[in-house]
Design a protein around this motif. Structure first.
Motif, PDB file in Angstrom:
ATOM      1  N   TRP A 117       0.867  -1.168   0.000  1.00 50.27           N
ATOM      2  CA  TRP A 117       0.000   0.000   0.000  1.00 50.27           C
ATOM      3  C   TRP A 117       0.912   1.230   0.000  1.00 50.27           C
ATOM      4  O   TRP A 117       1.701   1.432   0.930  1.00 50.27           O
ATOM      5  CB  TRP A 117      -0.893   0.009   1.233  1.00 50.27           C
ATOM      6  CG  TRP A 117      -1.873  -1.130   1.248  1.00 50.27           C
ATOM      7  CD1 TRP A 117      -3.176  -1.102   0.827  1.00 50.27           C
ATOM      8  CD2 TRP A 117      -1.636  -2.472   1.702  1.00 50.27           C
ATOM      9  NE1 TRP A 117      -3.772  -2.329   0.988  1.00 50.27           N
ATOM     10  CE2 TRP A 117      -2.848  -3.198   1.518  1.00 50.27           C
ATOM     11  CE3 TRP A 117      -0.528  -3.139   2.228  1.00 50.27           C
ATOM     12  CZ2 TRP A 117      -2.968  -4.534   1.849  1.00 50.27           C
ATOM     13  CZ3 TRP A 117      -0.641  -4.486   2.555  1.00 50.27           C
ATOM     14  CH2 TRP A 117      -1.858  -5.168   2.364  1.00 50.27           C
ATOM     15  N   SER A 146      -2.530   7.599  -4.031  1.00 53.00           N
ATOM     16  CA  SER A 146      -2.366   6.306  -3.364  1.00 53.00           C
ATOM     17  C   SER A 146      -2.443   5.184  -4.392  1.00 53.00           C
ATOM     18  O   SER A 146      -3.207   5.261  -5.354  1.00 53.00           O
ATOM     19  CB  SER A 146      -3.439   6.110  -2.299  1.00 53.00           C
ATOM     20  OG  SER A 146      -3.281   7.050  -1.252  1.00 53.00           O
ATOM     21  N   ARG A 150      -2.141   0.698  -4.836  1.00 54.54           N
ATOM     22  CA  ARG A 150      -2.043  -0.634  -4.267  1.00 54.54           C
ATOM     23  C   ARG A 150      -1.474  -1.558  -5.338  1.00 54.54           C
ATOM     24  O   ARG A 150      -1.912  -1.534  -6.482  1.00 54.54           O
ATOM     25  CB  ARG A 150      -3.414  -1.148  -3.813  1.00 54.54           C
ATOM     26  CG  ARG A 150      -4.017  -0.348  -2.663  1.00 54.54           C
ATOM     27  CD  ARG A 150      -5.344  -0.934  -2.234  1.00 54.54           C
ATOM     28  NE  ARG A 150      -5.941  -0.172  -1.160  1.00 54.54           N
ATOM     29  CZ  ARG A 150      -7.081  -0.495  -0.542  1.00 54.54           C
ATOM     30  NH1 ARG A 150      -7.740  -1.594  -0.926  1.00 54.54           N
ATOM     31  NH2 ARG A 150      -7.537   0.249   0.435  1.00 54.54           N
TER      32      ARG A 150
END
Length: 300
Positions: A194, A203, A205
């Motif tokens: 993450w 962000s 992943r």
């Protein structure tokens, strides 16, 4: 409970100056993990330096150095406390652009600028837990499971500042195919990550799945040589939702025990790879063309 007693003789081990015969395969293989764990209450200091070099264009080098203090609190269980540094030298690599900091440009004004980076930074901290479930001396093969949570500050490919949380899961199997002479190992691993880019606030992943295998042949009581092969797959999404790229690395490895200090080195070249939708036989977006590793371990 019936207790099994370890044989007094260990004919398959080289024997170092500190008598750590039982941990032969723990550090025998370079990129691949061995199943052996040192006897209870033993400690070691490990310095592991890994590098990746060469992209499709420009100049690219990324080196990571991890220092680990490891100890065995009880039989068959290992704990490692690690800290890492990262160094990147990047110039003119296609696909690696400098990110504009948050608030400096409107989305429609952003212009991709070639990334130039030459820096060394503290990367992060890690823990490693190893539990041996089967011993090669008493079972058809050795079996160990590894869990490694870690926190990082540097994106491994671009060197960009990030906040990264990841945990690696690994299953290791090894066996001495020819007693006292030829040792083999197989690993299967999975690592979800993450990541938050500190420059942009974005962000992400992602996850990595891989299989590695190695074989090491004894050349003398304290010297081994062999080869290592790895198949690595990068995914978008922490649960391997979408394949982003994959690669196969193959190369030689060597191991020696010198005055009680264990030294291993390996080199790997990407012999095959692909990015979905791209007509190329290598994946230089997610991996490098060449990889190298040097590891030094001292028991105390």
């Amino acid at each position: 409970m019936r207790h099994l007693h370890r044989p007094t003789a260990q004919p398959h081990t080289p024997g170092d100056a500190h008598g750590h015969d039982e941990a032969l395969t723990e550090f025998l293989f370079a990129y691949t993990v061995g199943t052996d764990i040192a006897p209870a209450h033993h400690r070691h200091l490990l310095v592991d330096t890994s590098g990746g070099f060469g992209k499709g264009s420009g100049t690219y080098g990324a080196v990571s150095q991890r220092i680990e203090l490891g100890f065995v609190p009880w039989e068959n269980f290992h704990v490692g406390l690690g800290a890492s540094m990262a160094y990147h030298a990047i110039s003119g690599v296609d696909g690696l652009e400098a990110a504009a900091p948050r608030g400096t440009l409107a989305p429609d004004e952003a212009v991709a600028m070639p990334l130039r980076r030459g820096q060394a930074e503290f990367d992060g901290l890690s823990l490693e837990f190893r539990q041996r479930l089967l011993e090669r001396e008493r079972a058809p093969f050795g079996l160990t499971v590894v869990v490694e949570p870690h926190w990082g500050r540097v994106e491994e490919v671009s060197g960009a500042p990030v906040t990264k949380h990841a945990v690696g899961f690994l299953v290791a199997v090894d066996k001495d195919i020819v007693p006292n002479t030829l040792f083999t190992a197989l690993n299967v691993f999975y690592e979800p990550e993450w990541v938050r880019l500190r420059d942009t606030g974005e962000s992400e992943r992602e996850s990595t799945f891989g299989v590695s295998g190695a074989a090491m042949l004894r050349l003398s009581p304290t010297v081994f040589a062999g080869a290592d092969a790895r198949w690595l797959r990068k995914y978008e999404g922490a649960a391997m939702q979408t394949l982003a790229g994959e690669a196969v690395f193959v190369g030689p490895a060597i191991y020696a025990s010198v005055g009680g200090v264990l030294v291993s080195a390996a080199y790997g070249v990407q012999v095959w790879g692909r990015v979905p939708g791209v007509d190329d036989f290598l994946d230089l977006d997610h991996f490098t063309r060449h990889q190298a590793k040097l590891r030094v371990v001292a028991h105390f």
